[in-house]
Design a protein around this motif. Sequence first.
Motif, PDB file in Angstrom:
ATOM      1  N   TRP A 182       0.839  -1.190   0.000  1.00 29.74           N
ATOM      2  CA  TRP A 182       0.000   0.000   0.000  1.00 29.74           C
ATOM      3  C   TRP A 182       0.875   1.240   0.000  1.00 29.74           C
ATOM      4  N   LEU A 183       0.394   2.253  -0.714  1.00 32.84           N
ATOM      5  CA  LEU A 183       0.953   3.600  -0.592  1.00 32.84           C
ATOM      6  C   LEU A 183      -0.071   4.376   0.220  1.00 32.84           C
ATOM      7  N   ALA A 184       0.288   4.715   1.469  1.00 28.01           N
ATOM      8  CA  ALA A 184      -0.723   5.220   2.392  1.00 28.01           C
ATOM      9  C   ALA A 184      -0.184   6.354   3.249  1.00 28.01           C
ATOM     10  N   ALA A 213       6.694   9.913  -7.468  1.00 29.98           N
ATOM     11  CA  ALA A 213       5.904  10.825  -8.302  1.00 29.98           C
ATOM     12  C   ALA A 213       5.074  11.771  -7.437  1.00 29.98           C
ATOM     13  N   LEU A 214       4.510  11.261  -6.336  1.00 25.44           N
ATOM     14  CA  LEU A 214       3.726  12.115  -5.445  1.00 25.44           C
ATOM     15  C   LEU A 214       4.613  13.142  -4.744  1.00 25.44           C
ATOM     16  N   ASN A 215       5.805  12.725  -4.337  1.00 20.97           N
ATOM     17  CA  ASN A 215       6.729  13.672  -3.702  1.00 20.97           C
ATOM     18  C   ASN A 215       7.096  14.804  -4.658  1.00 20.97           C
ATOM     19  N   ALA A 216       7.243  14.479  -5.945  1.00 16.89           N
ATOM     20  CA  ALA A 216       7.565  15.511  -6.935  1.00 16.89           C
ATOM     21  C   ALA A 216       6.424  16.507  -7.093  1.00 16.89           C
ATOM     22  N   ARG A 217       5.202  16.083  -6.803  1.00 16.75           N
ATOM     23  CA  ARG A 217       4.038  16.972  -6.878  1.00 16.75           C
ATOM     24  C   ARG A 217       3.806  17.723  -5.573  1.00 16.75           C
ATOM     25  N   ARG A 251       3.772   6.884   2.634  1.00 11.17           N
ATOM     26  CA  ARG A 251       4.795   5.849   2.781  1.00 11.17           C
ATOM     27  C   ARG A 251       4.281   4.533   2.228  1.00 11.17           C
ATOM     28  N   VAL A 252       5.199   3.643   1.940  1.00  8.54           N
ATOM     29  CA  VAL A 252       4.860   2.314   1.438  1.00  8.54           C
ATOM     30  C   VAL A 252       4.845   1.353   2.624  1.00  8.54           C
ATOM     31  N   LEU A 253       3.759   0.595   2.743  1.00  6.05           N
ATOM     32  CA  LEU A 253       3.661  -0.349   3.862  1.00  6.05           C
ATOM     33  C   LEU A 253       2.896  -1.588   3.426  1.00  6.05           C
TER      34      LEU A 253
END
Length: 248
Positions: free
Chosen positions: A135-137, A189-193, A199-201
């Motif tokens: 998950w990206l959460a 990609a989200l960090n660039a926006r 985080r990935v979990l």
Amino acid sequence: MLLRSLFLLLLVANLGFLAWRTGWLEPVTSAVGLPGPGDGREPQRMAQQLQPQAIKLLAAPPSATVVPADSQPAATPDAAASEPLSDAQRAASSATACLEAGPFGSAERAPVETALRGVQPAVRWEWREAVPGWWLAMGPFPDREAMRNRREELLRRGVTPETVSSGPLLLLVLGRYAQRGEADAQLAALNARGVRSARVLAPPGSGEAQYLLRVPAANAEQQEQLQALTREQSSAHRFAACAPGNGG
């Protein structure tokens, strides 16, 4: 003296011509066989040329009748609708695609199936057990108000998260992925926006069974309805083309 004689001679000649021209000398000219003033006019020929009674008006040839465009019968809607579809139109209307969404938990299957029964024409679907992924959460959040505020902020940025309550955990799931690398790429990609704190979990309670929903063959009309059912859901729950090797 000579000029005077010439003048008198010309005067006499002019008077004689005038008398001949006006017909005063006609008895004399006829007696001696000289032409009269009217002989050069050819009155008989002129009389033959001028015959108004011989003039006839010819009728104009019939012209083609022009029918105004407004008076021509127009094609009726029924006639246009009865025209057969072209091969390209028939192919487009009959083309189908395999769509897939999920994963879904066991408790989510019943409401999803209820929504699928509203699709017309009816579609055939099947469930496949999903391998637990990543998950990206964002979260966990201390309370629902904090989670709701964060969700509204993400919506303003064009990101639609999924609200997940797993026991005491309150999470916003931005995506579910089968491979860790896919989740990491989406996080970058989200960090660039400018979207931070995600985080990935591993999914909480990974031991719970998860299922993928697959519609093996949906035409254009059915695809539009299926997409409408999941338009407000997270990216993981929206329909997408079946993964290679999973198509029907």
